[in-house]
Write an enzyme that holds these catalytic residues in place. Structure first.
Site, PDB file in Angstrom:
ATOM      1  N   CYS A 290       0.841  -1.197   0.000  1.00 54.04           N
ATOM      2  CA  CYS A 290       0.000   0.000   0.000  1.00 54.04           C
ATOM      3  C   CYS A 290       0.874   1.244   0.000  1.00 54.04           C
ATOM      4  CB  CYS A 290      -0.929   0.000   1.203  1.00 54.04           C
ATOM      5  SG  CYS A 290      -0.056   0.201   2.749  1.00 54.04           S
ATOM      6  N   GLU A 387      -5.666   2.088  -8.345  1.00 59.75           N
ATOM      7  CA  GLU A 387      -4.687   1.209  -7.692  1.00 59.75           C
ATOM      8  C   GLU A 387      -4.574  -0.063  -8.536  1.00 59.75           C
ATOM      9  OE1 GLU A 387      -5.631  -0.760  -3.883  1.00 59.75           O
ATOM     10  OE2 GLU A 387      -3.594  -0.244  -3.260  1.00 59.75           O
TER      11      GLU A 387
END
Ligand code: NAD
Length: 497
Positions: A290, A387
């Site tokens: 992340c 993402e």
């Protein structure tokens, strides 16, 4: 049907491994777990139900009075022994992470050691988790103490099988809570070793329990009246759902979500250092972090920097050793990453400078996509916004600092951002304007280390807005009892005294 090299995972309830109630020893409600390196089935994970959750919560609830009654020093003493066991078994744990997750060995070991760092912080809590005391009016003293919440739940993602569970577990139990943790169904093995080590360290049965599965046990944990708080780490849309479900029940929640992190290279950046750092950031752990930064905005066209990034990316090799790039987690991930590269390729003006797609064919077994670098001209390209969670770097040249900041600020996520520059004033300008919770100066993976807390902003974090780990973790996993005392009767007493 379950062989030695394809074992079935069991839940861990009240200090022992147990089969889920509804599934027994059948394969029907089990999922196959595959190793990303070769797609071979390495085990089966049960899809536990609400009934299993009830058992685990009951065990945690039963363990809570005795555990929370111990002194924090006593609880920390167990974590000291656990810390030594982690050191002793770090290599074995790292091997397990390599097998089930696909990290290279150095990354896997580093992730275990980073998890151990939160244990270090938790075992120091007897020194730092005290309340405060003040004589607020003559003869009247207020003090507060930190009180554990009760049974807490922790739901974790696949990308760090040890490290992310260690963001919550050590601090939660050091503060006197008991826990039910749900590992990711994609990487269920490593935590089974961790709970054995906790038991060996002297942790009483029931203080930490594991329930395997997917959505059903998560929802059952949230809805269970004895679960007082929930932490979640995973994709943003599920983090938001978890957060909303908890809010409806007025339950404490911290739900960390996905990310799209930006790096900005100022014209004065150190090109050698920046190019190495950018490549490490987007390709380390195969981009499945992340904190991976996957958009590089160059202020002006910086050809020398791009050339170095391309050369360093092309030099990367597939494998499981330090410096090599491992596979991604599963076939769905390969397909998703490839789709973004294909879409960028067909976008007007985008050029694929380094193409990782051939790795998929070259490695017939396993789930591989190599490092990929895309040079964009169209700000709307999806690879610049979404993402992707793979080793893909998107580069876009912008004219000025304000344009770079506008792009970074407009992204709905807000986990991390980094500025590469040799100027303190430039760094300060960007750090004050980034819309991200974790910022780096010349560091593309700006992970706050203990005792600093970890946590993004915007759609990278939902819930009660504490951070995780560090003092944020202490705040989340405890509540304050405020006490006002008077021992000497006061003359001229008012209603306040
Ligand atoms: P995921 O959201 O698919 O799964 C996370 C957890 O949620 C797993 O335990 C899974 O079993 C469970 N789950 C799946 N479906 C659910 C549902 N419908 N309801 C409730 N729970 C459900 O995430 P993932 O693919 O395992 O992990 C990758 C994601 O995690 C990425 O988006 C990454 O950015 C994010 N992540 C964020 C942080 C952070 O600190 N912000 C840290 C690590 C990973």
């Amino acid at each position: 049907m379950f062989t030695e090299d394809q074992p079935r995972i069991r839940n861990w309830i009240n200090g022992q491994f147990v089969d889920p109630v509804a599934t027994g020893a059948t394969t029907q409600q089990y999922l196959a777990v595959t190793s990303p390196y070769n797609a071979k089935v390495i085990g089966h994970v049960p899809l536990s139900t609400a009934e299993d959750v009830n058992q685990a919560v009951a065990a945690a609830q039963a363990a809570f009075p005795a555990w929370s009654n111990r002194t924090i020093k006593d609880r920390a003493a167990i974590l000291i022994r656990f810390h030594s066991l982690l050191t002793k078994h770090a290599n074995q744990l790292a091997e397990m992470v390599v097998l089930e997750h696909g990290k290279n060995k150095a990354e896997a070991l580093a992730s275990v050691l980073k998890g151990q760092e939160t244990v270090e912080y938790a075992l120091s809590l007897p020194q730092v988790a005290q309340g405060k005391m003040l004589e607020v009016s003559r003869g009247i003293t207020c003090y507060d103490t930190r009180v554990p919440l009760g049974v807490v739940a922790s739901v974790v993602p696949f990308n760090f099988p040890v490290m992310v569970p260690m963001w919550t577990l050590p601090i939660a139990i050091a503060m006197g809570n008991t826990m039910v943790l749900k590992p990711s169904e994609k990487v269920p093995f490593t935590m089974t070793k961790i709970v054995e080590l906790l038991k060996e360290a002297g942790l009483p049965d029931g203080v930490v329990n594991l329930i395997n599965g997917t959505a059903e046990p998560v929802n059952a944990l949230i809805d269970h009246p004895d679960v007082k708080a929930v932490t979640f780490v995973g994709t943003s849309h599920i983090a938001e759902m978890v957060s909303q479900r908890c809010h409806r029940l007025n339950k404490r929640v911290l739900a960390l979500g996905g990310a799209k992190n930006h790096m900005i290279s100022a014209p004065d950046c150190n090109i050698e250092m920046t190019s190495t750092d950018v490549v490490n950031s987007y390709s380390g752990c195969s981009g499945q972090r992340c904190m991976a930064a996957t958009v590089l905005l160059t202020i002006g066209h910086q050809q020398e920097l791009i050339d170095k990034i391309v050369a360093k990316s092309e030099a990367l090799r597939a494998g499981s050793h330090a410096g090599e790039v491992g596979p991604v987690i599963d076939r769905a991930s390969v397909e998703k990453i490839t789709r973004y590269i294909n879409e960028a390729e067909s976008s007007a003006g985008a050029r694929i400078l380094v193409d990782g797609r051939p790795w998929t064919k070259e490695h017939q077994e396993g789930f591989w996509v190599g490092p990929t670098v895309i040079l964009h001209t169209n700000k709307e390209d999806a690879a610049l916004h979404d993402e992707i969670f793979g080793p893909v770097l998107s580069i876009l040249a912008v004219e000025a600092a304000e344009e770079a900041l506008a792009i970074e600020n407009a992204n709905p996520y807000g986990n991390a951002a980094c500025i590469y520059t040799n100027s303190g004033a430039t760094a300060d300008y960007f750090i004050k304007r980034f819309s991200a919770g974790m910022c780096g100066v010349n560091i593309g993976v700006a992970v706050p280390r203990e005792p600093f807390s970890f946590g993004g902003w915007n759609k990278s974090r939902f819930g009660n807005h504490c951070d995780i780990t560090g003092d944020g973790g202490v705040e989340f996993f405890s509540t304050r009892r405020k006490v006002t005392t008077k021992w000497v009767p006061q003359e001229n007493a008012s209603w306040m005294s």
